[in-house]
Design an enzyme around this catalytic site. Structure first.
Site, mmCIF file in Angstrom:
data_model
loop_
_atom_site.group_PDB
_atom_site.id
_atom_site.type_symbol
_atom_site.label_atom_id
_atom_site.label_comp_id
_atom_site.label_asym_id
_atom_site.label_seq_id
_atom_site.Cartn_x
_atom_site.Cartn_y
_atom_site.Cartn_z
ATOM 1 N N HIS A 5 0.771 -1.368 -0.040
ATOM 2 C CA HIS A 5 -0.211 -0.036 0.010
ATOM 3 C C HIS A 5 0.950 1.138 -0.095
ATOM 4 C CE1 HIS A 5 -3.516 2.277 0.209
ATOM 5 N NE2 HIS A 5 -4.287 1.298 0.693
ATOM 6 N N ASP B 197 -2.700 2.265 -4.238
ATOM 7 C CA ASP B 197 -3.615 2.090 -3.319
ATOM 8 C C ASP B 197 -4.733 1.261 -3.936
ATOM 9 O OD1 ASP B 197 -3.563 6.009 -3.589
ATOM 10 O OD2 ASP B 197 -2.787 4.366 -2.207
#
Lengths: 441, 327
Positions: A417, A421
């Site tokens: 992450h 995203d």
């Protein structure tokens, strides 16, 4: 018993001596080594020590007489068995001969002093008898008694460490209650009998996997997303071509090469999935090296297909086959397992429906392909399927839904992450899904 | 196969080597006409002649120095020092010169010299006929030091020493000369220098020794076997170089070790063996390393009870091994 004392060989070249003076008298008691007489030789005057304890019976030589070496001088009656007597008893001690080779030989007892050059009379052929004697020398200090807390020798500690024995549970049979090597060996032997725990040694591969996983979990914030892929057309396609393929290419055509092709396309369209986090930058990698997870007896190995984007389906199938073979035969080289930019894991082959893989260190994502199962799917108006809706927009009337049984496969993506995203992850998954659903039946 | 004493085996070794190679000569005090004070060279003068069996004056520095010179010239001399106690004057020639010639000449000069030295006590020899001086030779790089305990070993090792191109100090315990007898094969055989031998196998305690007291160790091992204590007896045979593999291997097996030698304790060979074991077998030790040695007094006493107090005896060895096994 009666002992005759002769003039001993008192020097190398001495052949005779003069009995100058008796120091005792017949009838007197004499102790072992007590001087009996003064002897004068051409070299020195010396005292003749008594070889036994006892009572002097009689002299055989007069004071002042010059006699050759070996001449009997006096007789002594011994009072009790002395150690010298047992040696003179004439019994030959039999060696047990356990484990001693014949050529080691035996040590003979000497009856009288032979002098430095051995010029005296030849010795009797007897084994030296072992005399009873008090224990001599400094007693051994130490053992467990020397220190307050339990003390373990190096050998004990090594054995305990190698076999996972808890020393504090053992009682010792050594000096002062010390736990000895034998005690530890006995505990090891006994442990095999009944136990609640079994300790398994950590192999190098296991340790490497552990280290990698720990590092990955520690460094990478991992998120997860999945899609369901309708692979019916793919299944039918593969059924149609797989035999020809095997005949032509020499290897089986599994689903994995298809997935790898789809993944390659996904990575080309969404390069962040082929990147790595480098602290100050995100490094997008142009080349695509796909790691494929292989389960082997020793553990999980991940050989790498380099430049997967340059391979055809057949090329991918061959690469998969070859790397899997080598992995299972422990023939992978260091090069084979380094440099992956993205990883694919065929958890479906193990019958798994859903899994949450761990992103390998230095990669952005890892994708699984789960088991292909037949599922009941509801069809809505979509794409090329011109089928009635389940509900119309007003939610006021129902139309009969259309169900079908389709082949479906879940695909799960864990991703870094920091690098991307959920939106991009989902987009990547969509690309892969669409590619796999694009086969004509 | 016949039974020989140590001195007979030594005599046979020298005789065979002198017959085999005419460059082998012997020199020393009383070696010729007398045949050696221990009769080690009995009959040699008659067989080999004055040129090869040389009676020297009482001058140990010359004996070794001349032998060194002869070796440098291509002969293979066996120099005899009549008693170790007399060897001190020869140290300069032996340790200061012979030991260094090969190294100092970058390997170009070889010294195929054997110096035979009767040593050791227990024969009422007193101050000048009992000394142990193996530690001095043991400490010196450039020489090999051999100390057999049995007739079989003595013959095979002496032949090896004579055939070796390096200076070898061959130590013969004088009490073993006639008092140790054993089988010696008839044919030709040579034993390797630098190899120890397990003379008695065991599993609980190792005892490492050489020379006369090795036989006391064997007696102790046999006695303790009847008590259920299994003792392994290692005969070093060669002191320098030490056979580290055999020594360490045995202690790895048993975990407990006793080193026995007649020589003084401090700085004796036992100290080096103990250090090697502590360095390289530490993880296998189940008890402290122990040494049973001659005491640190300048010489072996002459008086019989004091001499016996000095010597390691079978009884002392038995007691030490029993204690070690129980640790």
């Amino acid at each position: 018993m009666r002992v005759t004392v002769e003039l001993p060989q008192v020097g190398e070249s001495v052949v005779e001596g003069i009995l100058a003076r008796w120091l005792k008298e017949p009838g007197q008691l004499v102790q072992l080594y007590e001087p009996l007489a003064e002897i004068v030789t051409d070299k020195v005057t010396m005292e003749l020590p008594s070889p036994v304890s006892g009572r002097i019976l009689r002299f055989l030589v007069e004071e002042g007489a010059k006699v050759p070496v070996g001449t009997p001088l006096l007789e002594i009656e011994t009072l009790s068995d002395t150690p010298c007597d047992s040696a003179l008893s004439g019994e030959e001690a039999q060696p047990t001969g356990v484990g001693v080779s014949e050529r080691v030989g035996r040590l003979l007892e000497e009856e009288r002093p032979v002098g430095p050059t051995g010029g005296g009379a030849p010795p009797e052929a007897e084994e030296t008898a072992i005399r009873r004697a008090e224990d001599e020398g400094a007693p051994m200090k130490g053992g467990a008694a020397l220190v307050e807390k339990p003390w373990y020798s190096p050998a004990v500690r090594r054995l305990a460490r190698e076999h996972g024995i808890d020393l504090e549970t053992l009682s010792g049979t050594g000096l002062g209650g010390r736990v000895t090597k034998e005690d530890v060996l006995a505990a090891i032997a006994q442990r095999g009998v009944h136990t609640e725990e079994e300790r398994v040694k950590i192999t190098p591969i296991r340790r490497l996997i552990a280290e990698n996983m720990q590092r990955s979990v520690r460094e990478i914030p991992q998120a997860w997303a999945m899609v369901e892929v309708d692979v019916t057309d793919l299944v039918l396609y593969r059924e149609r071509v797989k035999e020809d393929f095997q005949r032509r290419e020499g290897v089986k055509l599994t689903y994995l090469p298809f997935v790898l092709q789809a993944v390659v396309e996904g990575l080309k369209q969404h390069p962040r999935l082929n990147a790595r986090w480098a602290g100050e930058h995100i490094i997008l990698r142009r080349r695509i090296h796909l790691g494929i997870a292989v389960a082997t007896e020793q553990g999980l190995l991940v050989p790498v297909i380099r430049d997967a984007d340059r391979l055809s389906l057949a090329g991918l199938a061959r690469a998969v086959h070859e790397l899997t073979q080598r992995a299972r035969q422990h023939q992978l080289t260091l090069e084979d397992v380094q440099g992956a930019t993205f990883t694919v894991n065929n958890t479906g082959a193990l019958g798994v429906m859903l899994s949450r893989p761990i992103v390998p260190p230095d990669q952005a994502g890892i994708l699984t392909m789960e088991a292909i199962t037949q599922r009941v799917i509801v069809f809505t108006d979509r794409g090329s399927h011109t089928l009635p809706k389940v509900m119309d927009e007003s939610l006021s009337s129902f139309v009969a839904p259309v169900f079908s049984v389709r082949y479906c496969m879940n695909m799960c993506l864990s991703f870094d992450h920091r690098i991307l995203d959920g939106a991009e992850a989902a987009a990547f998954l969509q690309t892969v899904k669409q590619r796999l659903e694009a086969f004509s039946p | 196969m016949g039974e020989k004493s140590v001195i007979e085996a030594i005599r046979d070794a020298m005789r065979e080597e002198m017959r085999r190679d005419e460059r082998v000569i012997v020199l020393g005090e009383d070696v010729g006409a007398r045949g050696g004070v221990f009769l080690a060279t009995q009959g040699f003068l008659e067989e080999f002649g004055e040129a090869r069996v040389i009676d020297t004056p009482l001058a140990e520095a010359s004996i070794v120095g001349i032998a060194l010179g002869l070796a440098l010239k291509g002969l293979r001399p066996i120099a005899e020092i009549q008693f170790a106690d007399f060897a001190w004057p020869a140290f300069n020639q032996l340790l200061g010169e012979a030991a260094r010639a090969c190294y100092g000449s970058f390997g170009n000069v070889r010294v195929p010299l054997v110096v035979r030295i009767p040593y050791g006590g227990g024969i009422r020899g007193g101050l000048y006929h009992s000394q142990n001086m193996e530690a001095y030779f043991f400490h010196t790089p450039g020489i090999k030091v051999v100390a057999p305990a049995t007739p079989y070993d003595a013959k095979g090792l002496l032949k090896a020493a004579i055939r070796d191109d390096n200076p070898v100090v061959f130590l013969e315990h004088k009490k073993t000369y006639r008092l140790v007898r054993g089988d010696v094969p008839e044919g030709e055989y040579v034993l390797p220098l630098g190899k120890a031998e397990v003379k008695h196998e065991g599993s609980q305690v190792t005892v490492i020794s050489y020379g006369l007291v090795l036989h006391y160790c064997l007696q102790a091992a046999r006695k303790l076997a009847s008590e259920g204590i299994s003792v392994e007896v290692v005969d070093l045979r060669t002191l320098r170089p030490l056979d580290r593999e055999t020594i360490i291997g045995s202690v790895q097996k048993t975990g407990k070790v006793l080193i026995v030698h007649e020589d003084n304790k401090t700085g004796g060979i036992g100290a080096e063996v103990a250090a090697i074991l502590a360095e390289e077998a530490f993880e296998f030790l189940d008890a402290p390393i122990r040494r049973l040695c001659g005491p640190d007094v300048p010489t072996m006493p002459f008086a019989p009870p004091l001499e016996e107090a000095y010597m390691p005896t079978t009884e002392k060895i038995v007691a030490a091994l029993r204690e070690l096994a129980a640790y």
